[in-house]
Design an enzyme around this catalytic site. Structure first.
Site, PDB file in Angstrom:
ATOM      1  N   HIS A 124       5.909  10.073  11.484  1.00  0.00           N
ATOM      2  CA  HIS A 124       5.448   9.363  10.292  1.00  0.00           C
ATOM      3  C   HIS A 124       5.497  10.242   9.043  1.00  0.00           C
ATOM      4  O   HIS A 124       5.765   9.756   7.948  1.00  0.00           O
ATOM      5  CB  HIS A 124       4.022   8.858  10.522  1.00  0.00           C
ATOM      6  CG  HIS A 124       3.439   8.126   9.353  1.00  0.00           C
ATOM      7  ND1 HIS A 124       4.031   7.011   8.799  1.00  0.00           N
ATOM      8  CD2 HIS A 124       2.317   8.368   8.613  1.00  0.00           C
ATOM      9  CE1 HIS A 124       3.305   6.577   7.783  1.00  0.00           C
ATOM     10  NE2 HIS A 124       2.265   7.388   7.651  1.00  0.00           N
TER      11      HIS A 124
ATOM     12  N   SER B 129       4.139   6.025   2.952  1.00  0.00           N
ATOM     13  CA  SER B 129       3.040   5.351   3.631  1.00  0.00           C
ATOM     14  C   SER B 129       2.203   4.520   2.666  1.00  0.00           C
ATOM     15  O   SER B 129       2.658   3.506   2.148  1.00  0.00           O
ATOM     16  CB  SER B 129       2.191   6.386   4.373  1.00  0.00           C
ATOM     17  OG  SER B 129       1.364   5.768   5.325  1.00  0.00           O
TER      18      SER B 129
END
Length: 296
Positions: free
Chosen positions: A280, A125
């Protein structure tokens, strides 16, 4: 298969005496880190490695989040893995500046300080975008890139991150003395227990104090959310990183959509995409799938 340059042979040395072609970094922040080394009594699962890996966490994360997978990968790849705390996270220094350019400065300074010979940059990320930024602007410092569930795109963050900031600020104002009290407040902002537990790893009790405090600068990170959604370079920029690059994306995540694949190829022409069954938080939701995805 992605050919990350992990040369077969004896175990690598992550420190070497050499001069770098890239200029010294502007960063004055010294990142706190931990090194994970291969287990001497276990043979590697893939060819022996001679490139150290720098593993970078995502927003609200720290080097602690990547302990288990780093220990495993160190033996799998037979190389040293440096897990680092990016600025304003974990035990690293705080700064009012929190964007990808400043974080890339820090990482480049880290590479120079420890004289790492063209490490592999791996990040999740926010850490993935930091890795990409370093590779694009200082390609001679990097041997390859592994970006986990993020791409070189300018796209809004999920609304949940703003909610996390609000919940963390409320906990701060409440002056809680127990993790359970903090969790009770955070439940109003996030239903998922694993995500709350992840966020609460940042809540610590300073020595000699009764009240729990955030070890991350909540207000600074809240103001930087738009920076985290940004990326320093766009379609009109001609920068390219031509080394091997691997983009691992969660199948239930929207961070690396099919429409962004052409831009990935523009910046990283020697890149591959691998999907892992996860949302995620790929490394924590499916560590085994992530480990298999990094095999060379």
């Amino acid at each position: 298969m992605l050919e990350i340059p992990l040369r077969a042979g004896t175990r690598c040395l992550s420190r070497v005496s050499r001069s770098f072609s890239s200029s010294a970094s502007k960063s004055q922040l010294e990142l706190v880190h931990q090194v994970w080394k291969p287990q001497a009594d276990r043979p590697p699962l893939v060819s022996s490695g001679c490139k150290p890996i720098i593993f970078m966490h995502g927003l609200f994360g720290s080097k602690q989040n990547n302990r288990s997978i780093s220990k495993l990968l160190a033996s799998q790849l037979n190389t040293d893995i440096f897990t680092i705390d990016l600025r304003n996270h974990g035990d690293s220094p705080h700064s009012d500046h929190h964007n990808y350019a400043s974080m890339a400065d820090d990482v480049e300074a880290f590479i120079h300080k420890f004289e790492l010979d063209k490490p592999v940059l791996m990040g999740h990320s926010m850490g993935a975008k930091t890795a990409m930024t370093v590779a694009l602007r200082s390609p001679d410092l990097v041997s390859s890139v592994i970006a986990v569930d993020n791409g070189p795109v300018r796209a809004s963050l999920g609304s949940e991150f703003a909610k996390y900031i609000e919940g963390m600020k409320e906990i701060e104002r409440a002056g809680v003395t127990k993790q359970a009290e903090a969790d009770s407040i955070l439940q109003r902002y996030e239903e998922s227990l694993p995500i709350r537990q992840f966020l609460l790893t940042n809540l610590v009790r300073p020595k000699g104090e009764n009240t729990l405090k955030w070890r991350v600068p909540v207000s600074t990170l809240g103001e930087a959310l738009s920076n985290m959604a940004d990326f320093p370079y766009g379609e009109s920029d001609e920068l390219k990183y031509t080394g091997p690059s691997l983009f691992i994306r969660g199948t239930r995540s929207n961070y690396v959509r099919d429409k962004s694949l052409p831009l990935i190829k523009q910046f990283f022409p020697n890149s591959q995409i691998r999907d892992v069954e996860a949302g995620h938080w790929v490394t924590s939701e499916n560590p085994e799938g992530f480990r298999k995805g990094t095999k060379t």
